[in-house]
Design a protein around this motif. Sequence first.
Motif, PDB file in Angstrom:
ATOM      1  N   ARG A 216      24.160  49.341  16.067  1.00  0.00           N
ATOM      2  CA  ARG A 216      25.494  48.762  15.954  1.00  0.00           C
ATOM      3  C   ARG A 216      25.879  48.005  17.232  1.00  0.00           C
ATOM      4  O   ARG A 216      27.010  48.043  17.702  1.00  0.00           O
ATOM      5  CB  ARG A 216      26.557  49.834  15.664  1.00  0.00           C
ATOM      6  N   MET A 217      24.922  47.332  17.799  1.00  0.00           N
ATOM      7  CA  MET A 217      25.137  46.519  19.001  1.00  0.00           C
ATOM      8  C   MET A 217      24.509  45.152  18.760  1.00  0.00           C
ATOM      9  O   MET A 217      23.308  44.969  18.991  1.00  0.00           O
ATOM     10  CB  MET A 217      24.507  47.186  20.227  1.00  0.00           C
ATOM     11  N   PRO A 218      25.248  44.203  18.255  1.00  0.00           N
ATOM     12  CA  PRO A 218      24.661  42.907  17.903  1.00  0.00           C
ATOM     13  C   PRO A 218      24.052  42.206  19.102  1.00  0.00           C
ATOM     14  O   PRO A 218      24.659  42.122  20.167  1.00  0.00           O
ATOM     15  CB  PRO A 218      25.854  42.115  17.344  1.00  0.00           C
ATOM     16  N   GLY A 219      22.827  41.711  18.919  1.00  0.00           N
ATOM     17  CA  GLY A 219      22.177  41.012  20.007  1.00  0.00           C
ATOM     18  C   GLY A 219      22.742  39.630  20.243  1.00  0.00           C
ATOM     19  O   GLY A 219      22.683  39.113  21.358  1.00  0.00           O
ATOM     20  N   THR A 220      23.279  38.996  19.198  1.00  0.00           N
ATOM     21  CA  THR A 220      23.883  37.669  19.313  1.00  0.00           C
ATOM     22  C   THR A 220      25.235  37.675  18.607  1.00  0.00           C
ATOM     23  O   THR A 220      25.473  38.510  17.709  1.00  0.00           O
ATOM     24  CB  THR A 220      22.986  36.595  18.667  1.00  0.00           C
ATOM     25  N   PRO A 221      26.144  36.761  18.960  1.00  0.00           N
ATOM     26  CA  PRO A 221      27.450  36.722  18.290  1.00  0.00           C
ATOM     27  C   PRO A 221      27.354  36.525  16.783  1.00  0.00           C
ATOM     28  O   PRO A 221      28.197  37.016  16.039  1.00  0.00           O
ATOM     29  CB  PRO A 221      28.154  35.535  18.963  1.00  0.00           C
ATOM     30  N   ALA A 222      26.331  35.792  16.316  1.00  0.00           N
ATOM     31  CA  ALA A 222      26.189  35.560  14.879  1.00  0.00           C
ATOM     32  C   ALA A 222      25.963  36.863  14.121  1.00  0.00           C
ATOM     33  O   ALA A 222      26.364  37.001  12.957  1.00  0.00           O
ATOM     34  CB  ALA A 222      25.043  34.584  14.613  1.00  0.00           C
ATOM     35  N   SER A 223      25.306  37.844  14.769  1.00  0.00           N
ATOM     36  CA  SER A 223      25.046  39.130  14.114  1.00  0.00           C
ATOM     37  C   SER A 223      26.268  40.033  14.091  1.00  0.00           C
ATOM     38  O   SER A 223      26.288  41.024  13.354  1.00  0.00           O
ATOM     39  CB  SER A 223      23.905  39.859  14.834  1.00  0.00           C
ATOM     40  N   ALA A 224      27.274  39.714  14.892  1.00  0.00           N
ATOM     41  CA  ALA A 224      28.454  40.573  14.981  1.00  0.00           C
ATOM     42  C   ALA A 224      29.244  40.600  13.678  1.00  0.00           C
ATOM     43  O   ALA A 224      29.941  41.576  13.392  1.00  0.00           O
ATOM     44  CB  ALA A 224      29.359  40.098  16.120  1.00  0.00           C
ATOM     45  N   ALA A 225      29.144  39.540  12.877  1.00  0.00           N
ATOM     46  CA  ALA A 225      29.942  39.446  11.650  1.00  0.00           C
ATOM     47  C   ALA A 225      29.625  40.571  10.676  1.00  0.00           C
ATOM     48  O   ALA A 225      30.512  41.055   9.967  1.00  0.00           O
ATOM     49  CB  ALA A 225      29.719  38.084  10.979  1.00  0.00           C
ATOM     50  N   TYR A 226      28.377  41.012  10.638  1.00  0.00           N
ATOM     51  CA  TYR A 226      27.973  42.040   9.679  1.00  0.00           C
ATOM     52  C   TYR A 226      27.341  43.242  10.376  1.00  0.00           C
ATOM     53  O   TYR A 226      26.556  43.977   9.772  1.00  0.00           O
ATOM     54  CB  TYR A 226      27.016  41.454   8.633  1.00  0.00           C
ATOM     55  N   SER A 227      27.670  43.440  11.632  1.00  0.00           N
ATOM     56  CA  SER A 227      27.090  44.540  12.392  1.00  0.00           C
ATOM     57  C   SER A 227      27.464  45.899  11.801  1.00  0.00           C
ATOM     58  O   SER A 227      26.606  46.772  11.619  1.00  0.00           O
ATOM     59  CB  SER A 227      27.541  44.454  13.853  1.00  0.00           C
ATOM     60  N   ASP A 228      28.746  46.092  11.503  1.00  0.00           N
ATOM     61  CA  ASP A 228      29.195  47.371  10.937  1.00  0.00           C
ATOM     62  C   ASP A 228      28.519  47.654   9.605  1.00  0.00           C
ATOM     63  O   ASP A 228      28.138  48.794   9.317  1.00  0.00           O
ATOM     64  CB  ASP A 228      30.712  47.352  10.755  1.00  0.00           C
ATOM     65  N   GLU A 229      28.385  46.623   8.792  1.00  0.00           N
ATOM     66  CA  GLU A 229      27.766  46.775   7.468  1.00  0.00           C
ATOM     67  C   GLU A 229      26.299  47.175   7.605  1.00  0.00           C
ATOM     68  O   GLU A 229      25.816  48.088   6.907  1.00  0.00           O
ATOM     69  CB  GLU A 229      27.874  45.454   6.699  1.00  0.00           C
ATOM     70  N   ALA A 230      25.573  46.503   8.496  1.00  0.00           N
ATOM     71  CA  ALA A 230      24.159  46.793   8.678  1.00  0.00           C
ATOM     72  C   ALA A 230      23.947  48.206   9.232  1.00  0.00           C
ATOM     73  O   ALA A 230      23.052  48.933   8.792  1.00  0.00           O
ATOM     74  CB  ALA A 230      23.531  45.747   9.605  1.00  0.00           C
ATOM     75  N   TYR A 231      24.780  48.580  10.201  1.00  0.00           N
ATOM     76  CA  TYR A 231      24.640  49.907  10.785  1.00  0.00           C
ATOM     77  C   TYR A 231      24.983  51.004   9.777  1.00  0.00           C
ATOM     78  O   TYR A 231      24.364  52.074   9.779  1.00  0.00           O
ATOM     79  CB  TYR A 231      25.535  50.016  12.020  1.00  0.00           C
ATOM     80  N   ALA A 232      25.949  50.725   8.915  1.00  0.00           N
ATOM     81  CA  ALA A 232      26.290  51.697   7.869  1.00  0.00           C
ATOM     82  C   ALA A 232      25.100  51.936   6.940  1.00  0.00           C
ATOM     83  O   ALA A 232      24.865  53.070   6.503  1.00  0.00           O
ATOM     84  CB  ALA A 232      27.500  51.212   7.075  1.00  0.00           C
ATOM     85  N   MET A 233      24.336  50.890   6.632  1.00  0.00           N
ATOM     86  CA  MET A 233      23.145  51.068   5.800  1.00  0.00           C
ATOM     87  C   MET A 233      22.089  51.875   6.540  1.00  0.00           C
ATOM     88  O   MET A 233      21.395  52.712   5.933  1.00  0.00           O
ATOM     89  CB  MET A 233      22.587  49.699   5.408  1.00  0.00           C
ATOM     90  N   THR A 234      21.944  51.645   7.842  1.00  0.00           N
ATOM     91  CA  THR A 234      20.966  52.407   8.624  1.00  0.00           C
ATOM     92  C   THR A 234      21.325  53.886   8.631  1.00  0.00           C
ATOM     93  O   THR A 234      20.457  54.757   8.487  1.00  0.00           O
ATOM     94  CB  THR A 234      20.911  51.868  10.064  1.00  0.00           C
ATOM     95  N   ARG A 235      22.601  54.200   8.781  1.00  0.00           N
ATOM     96  CA  ARG A 235      23.038  55.600   8.783  1.00  0.00           C
ATOM     97  C   ARG A 235      22.802  56.254   7.430  1.00  0.00           C
ATOM     98  O   ARG A 235      22.676  57.477   7.346  1.00  0.00           O
ATOM     99  CB  ARG A 235      24.511  55.684   9.163  1.00  0.00           C
TER     100      ARG A 235
END
Length: 502
Positions: free
Chosen positions: A80-99
């Motif tokens: 849940r730490m986006p490497g680039t600003p473009a990834s920040a838009a869906y960071s929470d969503e992606a991390y929720a799937m990982t969890r």
Amino acid sequence: MDPIIAAFELVMTWQVLTTLLMAALFGLLVGAIPGLTATMATALLVPLTFFMDPIPAVGAMVTCAAMAIFAGDIPSALLRMPGTPASAAYSDEAYAMTRKGQAETVLGACVLFSAIGGLFGTAVLIFAAPALAEIALNFSSPEYFWMALLGLTCSAFIGAASPLKGAVSLLIGLFVATIGLNNPAGVPRFTFGSTEMMAGIDFIPAMIGLFAVSEVFRTIAAGAPPWEGVQGKVGNIFRNWGGMVKTYWRQQIRGNVMGTLIGILPGAGADVAAYVSYAVSRRFSRTPEKFGTGHLEGIVESTSANNASLSSAWIPALVFGIPGDTITAIVIGVLYVKGMNPGPTLFLFNPQTIYAVFLIFILANLLMVPLGWVAIKLAKRLLQAPRTVLMPIILAFCIVGAFGSNNTAYGIIVMLVFGVLGFFMEENDIPIAPCILGIVIGPILERNFITTMIKSDGSIVAFFDRPIAAGLGVFLILVWLSVLVGVIRQRRSGQMSEADQT
């Protein structure tokens, strides 16, 4: 056919291919480190291009940027730490799937749809560059004002679960954007006598603080618990690719088109494309209630959009010498140094060079699949390290990234302040993404508003005088009305449910 054959001869040499491979690995490394953006990776390559021929120099820029944009998804999904600003838009969503134990699904989707989005943007670049660049040239300050306002609206009201909290986050970001001398009047605002604050708040330390450092603080506050259901869960990322394409083909196409259209607008870039596409995906989804809980739909659309916009941003850059984003702004300087002056004459007198650039775009996006798989396999080992070991390392990278943004300790102070801000925002369920977008787009919004008002002698009608501006303005007003109607309906339904209970 002769220029195409000549382009293959220019690209298919061991020097060029080796340069592309090394630039790809460098882009993956930089993009996967939170705070070190694709723009920074491209800028770091500029000194090296002075010693290269034109084709490998441009190829290194293209490949590095494409890989960095994708690589930002890896820490976004795993930590849940986006490497680039473009990834920040869906960071929470992606991390929720990982969890939820679906790390291989979300990372596989990021690889697949990033590559497809990049190839789509490249196809548009090849076949429709002159026409689309001509449309972008018709944009003036009123159109840019409405586009900026549309991006902010999508982030705060459509992309957020709670419009009110989204608006609060957006206002925080807009306030941060007003700090310093970087305004049309050149008047110091909210600097409190500080020399460092007169330069404004640098976006990179602010983003590192809001996303990465706030996560470190949250981990410390929670006592550094073990990873929640994600350790060892990154399996075969290629599993069910066919099923994902079959299920989300509408979102993929919509993201590709949205990213391409936003990418050709000078100054927009992958960040805006990702935020707007995620908001659009949520707005038109049949299951909007799943967003924020670990749902793949918005991720597919956003990751398709940010990579498509990266390619399409080259349309105005190559045809008219107008940068589509910060990365192409850097590349235009390299093109001039190498004697490849962008413009229509480049297509007329050096067609083999243009075809070589197109070919490099295709190779870069094809390389994304195998190299992305390698990067994910290496990155998943992060989850095997305990938080007590990993968090100090991440904090060290954050400090390096914040210091490197302007080579002063002031960047580290900004990072820590925004880390505390991000921690308290999330503790109160206030989303971070609208704040980030407010910081980025706030200056664009203010500058184009003031410019339009000056040109029209203070007449508001100027924002609707031009056909494109009028269309964007009417569309945005309709978006506002739809949000207002939705809020009214929610309140009425809440009141009716309370009445039924009584």
